[in-house]
Design an enzyme around this catalytic site. Structure first.
Site, PDB file in Angstrom:
ATOM      1  N   PRO A 231       0.798  -1.182   0.024  1.00 50.83           N
ATOM      2  CA  PRO A 231       0.142   0.346  -0.147  1.00 50.83           C
ATOM      3  C   PRO A 231       1.148   2.013  -0.128  1.00 50.83           C
ATOM      4  O   PRO A 231       0.216   2.403  -0.196  1.00 50.83           O
ATOM      5  CB  PRO A 231      -0.873  -0.303   1.127  1.00 50.83           C
ATOM      6  CG  PRO A 231       0.344  -1.046   2.166  1.00 50.83           C
ATOM      7  CD  PRO A 231       0.543  -1.505   1.290  1.00 50.83           C
ATOM      8  N   GLY A 232       2.513   0.853   0.348  1.00 51.53           N
ATOM      9  CA  GLY A 232       2.548   2.567  -0.212  1.00 51.53           C
ATOM     10  C   GLY A 232       3.743   2.856   1.393  1.00 51.53           C
ATOM     11  O   GLY A 232       4.117   3.588   1.075  1.00 51.53           O
ATOM     12  N   GLY A 233       4.367   2.191   1.994  1.00 44.11           N
ATOM     13  CA  GLY A 233       4.501   2.067   3.034  1.00 44.11           C
ATOM     14  C   GLY A 233       6.423   2.940   2.447  1.00 44.11           C
ATOM     15  O   GLY A 233       7.008   3.834   3.047  1.00 44.11           O
ATOM     16  N   ASP A 249       2.970  -1.295  -9.042  1.00 46.49           N
ATOM     17  CA  ASP A 249       2.008  -2.286  -7.820  1.00 46.49           C
ATOM     18  C   ASP A 249       0.684  -2.593  -8.983  1.00 46.49           C
ATOM     19  O   ASP A 249       0.140  -1.215  -9.471  1.00 46.49           O
ATOM     20  CB  ASP A 249       2.287  -2.210  -6.795  1.00 46.49           C
ATOM     21  CG  ASP A 249       1.489  -2.860  -6.172  1.00 46.49           C
ATOM     22  OD1 ASP A 249       0.850  -3.984  -6.590  1.00 46.49           O
ATOM     23  OD2 ASP A 249       2.315  -3.958  -4.745  1.00 46.49           O
ATOM     24  N   ASP A 286       9.864  -4.693  -2.817  1.00 45.26           N
ATOM     25  CA  ASP A 286       9.557  -5.496  -1.788  1.00 45.26           C
ATOM     26  C   ASP A 286       8.017  -6.876  -1.508  1.00 45.26           C
ATOM     27  O   ASP A 286       7.415  -6.522  -1.163  1.00 45.26           O
ATOM     28  CB  ASP A 286       9.122  -4.368  -0.337  1.00 45.26           C
ATOM     29  CG  ASP A 286       8.604  -5.243   1.276  1.00 45.26           C
ATOM     30  OD1 ASP A 286       9.397  -6.054   1.609  1.00 45.26           O
ATOM     31  OD2 ASP A 286       8.035  -4.607   1.794  1.00 45.26           O
ATOM     32  N   LYS A 316      12.189 -13.259   0.619  1.00 49.09           N
ATOM     33  CA  LYS A 316      11.074 -14.212   0.857  1.00 49.09           C
ATOM     34  C   LYS A 316      11.457 -15.807   1.447  1.00 49.09           C
ATOM     35  O   LYS A 316      11.704 -15.996   0.043  1.00 49.09           O
ATOM     36  CB  LYS A 316       9.703 -14.239   0.550  1.00 49.09           C
ATOM     37  CG  LYS A 316       8.476 -14.451   0.896  1.00 49.09           C
ATOM     38  CD  LYS A 316       7.524 -13.918   1.773  1.00 49.09           C
ATOM     39  CE  LYS A 316       7.011 -13.896   2.780  1.00 49.09           C
ATOM     40  NZ  LYS A 316       6.963 -13.215   3.787  1.00 49.09           N
TER      41      LYS A 316
HETATM   42  C1  LIG Z   1       4.594  -6.657   0.754  1.00 49.68           C
HETATM   43  S1  LIG Z   1       3.782  -5.806   0.182  1.00 49.68           S
HETATM   44  C2  LIG Z   1       4.628  -3.944  -0.004  1.00 49.68           C
HETATM   45  C3  LIG Z   1       4.641  -3.217   0.877  1.00 49.68           C
HETATM   46  C4  LIG Z   1       5.275  -2.047   0.586  1.00 49.68           C
HETATM   47  N1  LIG Z   1       6.962  -1.989   0.274  1.00 49.68           N
HETATM   48  C5  LIG Z   1       5.069  -1.539   1.664  1.00 49.68           C
HETATM   49  O1  LIG Z   1       5.919  -1.015   2.567  1.00 49.68           O
HETATM   50  O2  LIG Z   1       3.338  -1.216   1.388  1.00 49.68           O
HETATM   51  C6  LIG Z   1       3.746  -6.686  -1.668  1.00 49.68           C
HETATM   52  C7  LIG Z   1       3.182  -5.972  -2.963  1.00 49.68           C
HETATM   53  O3  LIG Z   1       4.534  -6.590  -4.289  1.00 49.68           O
HETATM   54  C8  LIG Z   1       2.689  -6.194  -4.761  1.00 49.68           C
HETATM   55  N2  LIG Z   1       3.167  -7.328  -6.001  1.00 49.68           N
HETATM   56  C9  LIG Z   1       3.322  -8.870  -6.459  1.00 49.68           C
HETATM   57  N3  LIG Z   1       3.930  -9.308  -7.378  1.00 49.68           N
HETATM   58  C10 LIG Z   1       4.677  -8.369  -8.082  1.00 49.68           C
HETATM   59  C11 LIG Z   1       4.392  -7.752  -9.782  1.00 49.68           C
HETATM   60  N4  LIG Z   1       5.033  -8.717 -10.279  1.00 49.68           N
HETATM   61  N5  LIG Z   1       4.767  -6.489  -9.422  1.00 49.68           N
HETATM   62  C12 LIG Z   1       4.360  -5.654  -8.993  1.00 49.68           C
HETATM   63  N6  LIG Z   1       4.213  -5.994  -8.048  1.00 49.68           N
HETATM   64  C13 LIG Z   1       3.984  -6.834  -7.435  1.00 49.68           C
HETATM   65  C14 LIG Z   1       1.595  -7.337  -3.944  1.00 49.68           C
HETATM   66  O4  LIG Z   1       1.164  -6.766  -4.911  1.00 49.68           O
HETATM   67  C15 LIG Z   1       1.549  -6.486  -2.842  1.00 49.68           C
HETATM   68  O5  LIG Z   1       1.044  -4.846  -2.947  1.00 49.68           O
END
Ligand SMILES: C[S@@+](CC[C@H](N)C(=O)[O-])C[C@H]1O[C@@H](n2cnc3c(N)ncnc32)[C@H](O)[C@@H]1O
Length: 360
Positions: A231-233, A249, A286, A316
């Site tokens: 969500p954007g942290g 994203d 991330d 991960k």
């Molecule tokens: C753990 S969250 C990221 C949290 C983010 N770092 C924050 O601070 O809010 C992982 C994100 O990776 C995105 N994601 C997963 N696979 C993706 C892809 N192939 N391309 C772009 N985003 C992807 C997911 O939609 C999810 O929103």
């Protein structure tokens, strides 16, 4: 030792005897469930390592076959991934009465040379879950009361010395060390940030901790790409630091970010995105995703990162062989011209670690 055996080893409780001449005793802490891997890191450094579990799957009492100073040097130089914090044990007393044990630990600390006038001392008190009813902060208040006679100044940051105390249901352990000798100057390596009002995700703490742990200054970068940003942290932290940010994203970024003039939001899967060469000097990623696919995806976008640029990526740890997995991921990134500077399981990492890399 296989990683399966490692996990079994983690269940074993050995009796650690007092150290003899040329040996040293430490309390070692890792993230929950990763103590066996921290122990393996020590075993790779020192050969045989005797340990007992002080707190289930995260805190170990470890005896090493080298002197304290020698052990500290070797451990710091090795930059362990899973071993988060060490504290030397120079005083150990068995017993069940927390008050009495704390008084004995206080006498040991008072008798040490560091408790002089004007010396800044941080008291770090921890306990195992089964030790008494008092919280660690109550125990710390007691200890501070017991040490009132000393002329030292008690501080929480920028200490000259750390006096560490660990209480279990049957013993107390204490030691005094320089902050830089504990791998982390936070109590137990637990890096605490205050949650801000309106903070978009807990994930923000990971990037804040990475900045601190890897000695980076995020505000020194110009332009970042955040892959898997919602969500954007992370994006919000980079914007706060004054960077231009391209956030990618398919999921929704928090609406509060969208009005930022420094944000470009590409609402797509990262595999569908193309950059110009050398557009960014910082790449962060991330994604909670299979490490293999994450490596492929990041490598495919690396042309966008300028040579000398920085990449911060979480891996991960999906299956049960983290050591092998990390080695594989690092080798793949190095084939893609990313040189790994540090690999670390941060306090705010759960089933993952963070890589800090530079493109060459
Ligand atoms: C753990 S969250 C990221 C949290 C983010 N770092 C924050 O601070 O809010 C992982 C994100 O990776 C995105 N994601 C997963 N696979 C993706 C892809 N192939 N391309 C772009 N985003 C992807 C997911 O939609 C999810 O929103």
């Amino acid at each position: 030792m296989s990683e399966h055996e490692l996990e079994q080893e983690n269940q074993n409780i050995e009796e650690v005897q007092e150290p003899e001449q040329g040996e040293s005793l430490f309390i070692c802490t890792a993230n929950r469930d990763f103590a066996a891997y921290a122990q393996e890191e020590l075993r790779r450094l020192f050969g045989s390592v005797k340990s007992s579990v002080l707190s289930d799957r995260e805190v170990l009492l470890v005896k090493l076959n080298v002197s304290e100073q020698n052990a500290i040097q070797q451990i710091s130089d090795s930059r362990p991934i899973f071993l988060r914090h060490i504290q030397p044990v120079q005083f150990e007393r068995e017993g069940e009465n927390a008050g009495e044990l704390l008084a004995e630990a206080a006498s040991f600390i008072l008798s040490s040379k560091v408790m002089g006038a004007g010396v800044k001392v941080a008291l770090q008190v921890r306990k195992s879950a089964d030790a008494g009813e008092e919280s660690s902060s109550q125990l710390k208040e007691w200890l501070e009361e017991l040490l009132r006679a000393s002329e030292a100044e008690f501080v929480t940051a920028s200490a000259d010395w750390i006096a560490s105390v660990y209480l279990t249901d049957s013993a107390i352990y204490a030691g005094i060390s320089r902050p830089e000798d504990n791998l982390s100057d936070w109590s137990g390596g637990a890096v605490r940030f205050r949650r801000e009002e309106g903070q978009l995700s807990r994930a923000k703490f990971k990037l804040l901790e990475a900045e601190r742990e890897f000695g980076l200054d995020l505000s020194a970068y110009r332009s970042a790409v955040d892959i898997g940003a919602a969500p954007g942290g992370w994006t919000s932290l980079l914007l706060e630091r004054g960077l231009k940010v391209t956030a990618i994203d398919p999921a929704k970024l928090h609406p509060s970010l969208l009005k930022s003039p420094n944000l470009t939001y590409i609402r797509k899967n990262a595999s569908e995105v193309k950059f110009k060469d050398n557009e960014f000097d910082l790449l962060v990623c991330d994604m909670s995703w299979s490490p293999k696919l994450m490596v492929q995806l990041v490598s495919g976008l690396l042309h966008g990162l300028s040579p000398g640029g920085t990449a911060i990526v979480t891996i991960k740890l999906m299956h049960k062989k983290p050591m092998a997995l990390i080695k594989e991921v690092i080798a793949s990134f190095e084939n893609s011209r990313l040189q790994v500077q540090r690999a670390k399981q941060l306090f705010h990492n759960r089933e993952e670690i963070t890589l800090y890399m530079i493109k060459y």
